[in-house]
Scaffold this motif. Structure first.
Motif, PDB file in Angstrom:
ATOM      1  N   TYR A 296       0.834  -1.198   0.000  1.00  0.00           N
ATOM      2  CA  TYR A 296       0.000   0.000   0.000  1.00  0.00           C
ATOM      3  C   TYR A 296       0.872   1.253   0.000  1.00  0.00           C
ATOM      4  O   TYR A 296       0.632   2.188  -0.762  1.00  0.00           O
TER       5      TYR A 296
ATOM      6  N   THR B 130      -7.545   1.245  -3.908  1.00  0.00           N
ATOM      7  CA  THR B 130      -8.456   2.140  -3.201  1.00  0.00           C
ATOM      8  C   THR B 130      -7.750   3.436  -2.845  1.00  0.00           C
ATOM      9  O   THR B 130      -6.577   3.450  -2.527  1.00  0.00           O
ATOM     10  N   GLU B 131      -8.501   4.493  -2.944  1.00  0.00           N
ATOM     11  CA  GLU B 131      -7.988   5.802  -2.548  1.00  0.00           C
ATOM     12  C   GLU B 131      -8.465   6.159  -1.142  1.00  0.00           C
ATOM     13  O   GLU B 131      -8.157   7.220  -0.636  1.00  0.00           O
ATOM     14  N   GLN B 132      -9.265   5.291  -0.521  1.00  0.00           N
ATOM     15  CA  GLN B 132      -9.844   5.590   0.790  1.00  0.00           C
ATOM     16  C   GLN B 132      -8.884   5.328   1.941  1.00  0.00           C
ATOM     17  O   GLN B 132      -9.259   5.493   3.087  1.00  0.00           O
ATOM     18  N   GLY B 133      -7.691   4.870   1.661  1.00  0.00           N
ATOM     19  CA  GLY B 133      -6.714   4.663   2.715  1.00  0.00           C
ATOM     20  C   GLY B 133      -6.356   3.203   2.910  1.00  0.00           C
ATOM     21  O   GLY B 133      -6.983   2.300   2.355  1.00  0.00           O
TER      22      GLY B 133
ATOM     23  N   LYS C  88      -6.513   1.200   5.565  1.00  0.00           N
ATOM     24  CA  LYS C  88      -7.481   0.324   6.248  1.00  0.00           C
ATOM     25  C   LYS C  88      -8.507  -0.209   5.253  1.00  0.00           C
ATOM     26  O   LYS C  88      -8.851  -1.391   5.280  1.00  0.00           O
ATOM     27  N   GLU C  89      -8.986   0.649   4.365  1.00  0.00           N
ATOM     28  CA  GLU C  89      -9.969   0.207   3.359  1.00  0.00           C
ATOM     29  C   GLU C  89      -9.315  -0.761   2.370  1.00  0.00           C
ATOM     30  O   GLU C  89      -9.925  -1.748   1.960  1.00  0.00           O
ATOM     31  N   TYR C  90      -8.080  -0.478   1.983  1.00  0.00           N
ATOM     32  CA  TYR C  90      -7.345  -1.380   1.103  1.00  0.00           C
ATOM     33  C   TYR C  90      -7.225  -2.772   1.736  1.00  0.00           C
ATOM     34  O   TYR C  90      -7.485  -3.793   1.103  1.00  0.00           O
TER      35      TYR C  90
ATOM     36  N   LYS D 239     -10.492  -4.591   1.783  1.00  0.00           N
ATOM     37  CA  LYS D 239     -10.764  -5.121   0.442  1.00  0.00           C
ATOM     38  C   LYS D 239      -9.973  -6.409   0.197  1.00  0.00           C
ATOM     39  O   LYS D 239     -10.514  -7.392  -0.310  1.00  0.00           O
TER      40      LYS D 239
END
Length: 151
Positions: free
Chosen positions: A50, A58-61, A63-65, A68
């Motif tokens: 990441y 993901t561009e949401q950060g 944790k979201e990556y 996923k």
């Protein structure tokens, strides 16, 4: 860039460590210590990738990556659950899949293939199904090999 990992400075370096740890584990496939070394590297690859990659999905950060990754790849979910469970002892995440880890003793020795009842490290899931740790670890390793080859 400063490093807190000695000579490991890139995701590719961590993958090389994971490859070496995997070979060490295969030589002693009932070793919890060697298994955990692999688990930590296999899951922490997500942190390294990441931070290093411009291709993370993901561009949401981070944790979201990682959420996923866990939702798309059971084997990475297992690595995450085991890594975090060994660190925190108990997990409060309602999506934890790994209920328990143990050693399956088997009736044959490791000279036989997994087609026989050989000893192995076992992952028991919340639904009571079971997985062979070495196979799930190899899936995680192959995932990271493919990710790093794709760039």
């Amino acid at each position: 860039m400063a490093s807190h990992s000695f000579a490991i400075r890139t995701a590719a370096d961590l993958l090389t460590k994971l490859e070496a740890d995997f070979q060490i584990f295969l030589a002693d496939p009932l070793s919890s210590s060697k298994a955990l070394n692999c688990v930590f590297s296999a899951w922490h690859m997500s942190d390294w990738w990441y931070e290093e990659s411009s291709h993370t999905p993901t561009e949401q950060g981070k944790k979201e990556y990682q959420r996923k990754l866990r939702s798309e790849h059971d084997f990475l979910r297992f690595m995450s659950d085991i890594a975090n469970g060994s660190k925190h002892i108990r997990l409060s995440d309602p999506n934890v899949q790994v209920k328990d880890t143990s050693v399956h003793q088997g009736d044959f020795n490791n000279d036989f293939s997994l087609d026989f009842d050989v000893p192995y490290l076992k992952i028991t899931l919340e639904d009571r199904s079971e997985r062979i740790f070495a196979k799930e670890l190899e899936n995680a390793l192959n995932h990271w090999r493919a990710v790093l080859r794709s760039v």
